[in-house]
Design an enzyme around this catalytic site. Structure first.
Site, PDB file in Angstrom:
ATOM      1  N   VAL A 140       0.822  -1.212   0.000  1.00 30.71           N
ATOM      2  CA  VAL A 140       0.000   0.000   0.000  1.00 30.71           C
ATOM      3  C   VAL A 140       0.859   1.267   0.000  1.00 30.71           C
ATOM      4  O   VAL A 140       0.354   2.366  -0.215  1.00 30.71           O
ATOM      5  CB  VAL A 140      -0.966   0.032   1.200  1.00 30.71           C
ATOM      6  N   ASN A 182      -7.568  -1.567   5.346  1.00 31.57           N
ATOM      7  CA  ASN A 182      -7.352  -2.336   6.572  1.00 31.57           C
ATOM      8  C   ASN A 182      -5.879  -2.599   6.880  1.00 31.57           C
ATOM      9  O   ASN A 182      -5.531  -2.902   8.016  1.00 31.57           O
ATOM     10  CB  ASN A 182      -8.096  -3.673   6.471  1.00 31.57           C
ATOM     11  N   TYR A 232       1.499   4.460  16.474  1.00 30.52           N
ATOM     12  CA  TYR A 232       0.251   3.805  16.089  1.00 30.52           C
ATOM     13  C   TYR A 232      -0.961   4.693  16.387  1.00 30.52           C
ATOM     14  O   TYR A 232      -1.850   4.863  15.540  1.00 30.52           O
ATOM     15  CB  TYR A 232       0.141   2.483  16.832  1.00 30.52           C
ATOM     16  N   ALA A 290      -1.056   7.906  16.670  1.00 28.46           N
ATOM     17  CA  ALA A 290      -1.057   9.060  15.776  1.00 28.46           C
ATOM     18  C   ALA A 290      -1.652   8.706  14.418  1.00 28.46           C
ATOM     19  O   ALA A 290      -2.433   9.478  13.840  1.00 28.46           O
ATOM     20  CB  ALA A 290       0.371   9.584  15.604  1.00 28.46           C
ATOM     21  N   LYS A 308      -3.803   6.279  13.723  1.00 34.02           N
ATOM     22  CA  LYS A 308      -5.224   5.957  13.807  1.00 34.02           C
ATOM     23  C   LYS A 308      -6.075   7.202  14.039  1.00 34.02           C
ATOM     24  O   LYS A 308      -7.195   7.304  13.516  1.00 34.02           O
ATOM     25  CB  LYS A 308      -5.463   4.912  14.901  1.00 34.02           C
TER      26      LYS A 308
END
Length: 245
Positions: free
Chosen positions: A62, A88, A153, A155, A157
């Site tokens: 990605v 995801n 993590y 930050a 989300k």
């Protein structure tokens, strides 16, 4: 079938929550395009096809802009649309603030935030052309309340939630919705590695006194990706057993 004839791109669809989403969407009639670097994705796609569903697996990062753009273009040509995008894919590199390296910070930002941006940027033109689209991205309740050792993590989300709200404003007039889902502790391979005494404390802290199964989160994705949620956009659906009450 709630997703009959829809084309759904699912990043990180090879295991855990992503696998559950891939399998559920296929059962609901979608053609599932699994995008992942994990080879298990091929097995997931084969199992879906063997069960009468429709799935493809593509080994693409990605974070690779050109590869993502190529994949989305080819998917649109082959299937005539990209109706649903499930962002995801994600990683963790946990460390307390003072011990976290720049490399650990950058790695999580690259996949969890930039990857979501690149995939959505690539999908948007095809959704706009059809005046239809469902974008659902993986946030986390950590992005709402923080968590020890997860500066990077958390930050990303929180950023996913903010990006989703922004895309709601930018893309809404084209019939495109953008939402996020914030799971709590879910029985994935990552959670299964937690020491038993710590895991027991986690369960005790959850009002429902248990952790989610991947399918519990997948049903949230299904709702937001379906036409039942046509007037739902810009929200972060928290599925964490009441932890973020």
């Amino acid at each position: 079938m709630r997703l009959k004839d829809k084309i759904a791109v699912i990043t990180g669809g090879s295991r855990g929550i992503g696998q559950a989403v891939s399998e559920l969407f296929a059962k609901e009639g979608a053609t599932v395009i699994i995008v992942d670097l994990l080879p298990e994705g091929q097995q997931v796609a084969e199992a879906i096809n063997a069960d009468g569903g429709k799935a493809e697996f593509h080994t693409v990062s990605v974070t690779d802009k050109s590869a993502i753009e190529k994949l989305f273009a080819e998917t649109n040509i082959k299937h005539g649309a990209i109706d649903i995008l499930i962002n995801n894919a994600g990683i963790t590199r946990d460390r307390s603030l003072e011990k976290m390296s720049e490399e650990e910070w950058d790695a999580v930002i690259e996949v969890n935030l930039k990857g979501v941006f690149l995939c959505t940027q690539a999908a948007a033109p095809y959704m706009k052309a059809k005046k239809y689209g469902r974008i659902v991205s993986a946030a986390s309740n950590v992005g709402l309340r923080g968590n020890f050792g997860q500066t990077n993590y958390a930050a990303t989300k929180a950023g996913v939630i903010a990006m989703s709200k922004t895309w709601t404003v930018e893309l809404g007039k084209y019939g495109i919705t953008a939402n996020a889902i914030a799971p709590g502790f879910t029985m994935t391979e990552m959670v299964e590695k937690i020491p038993e005494e710590h895991f027991a404390a986690i369960k005790a802290s959850i009002p429902l006194k248990t952790v989610a199964q991947p399918i519990d989160i997948a049903y949230g994705y299904l709702y937001l990706a379906s036409d039942e949620a046509r007037f739902v956009s810009g929200i972060c659906l928290t599925i964490d057993g009441g932890t973020s009450r």
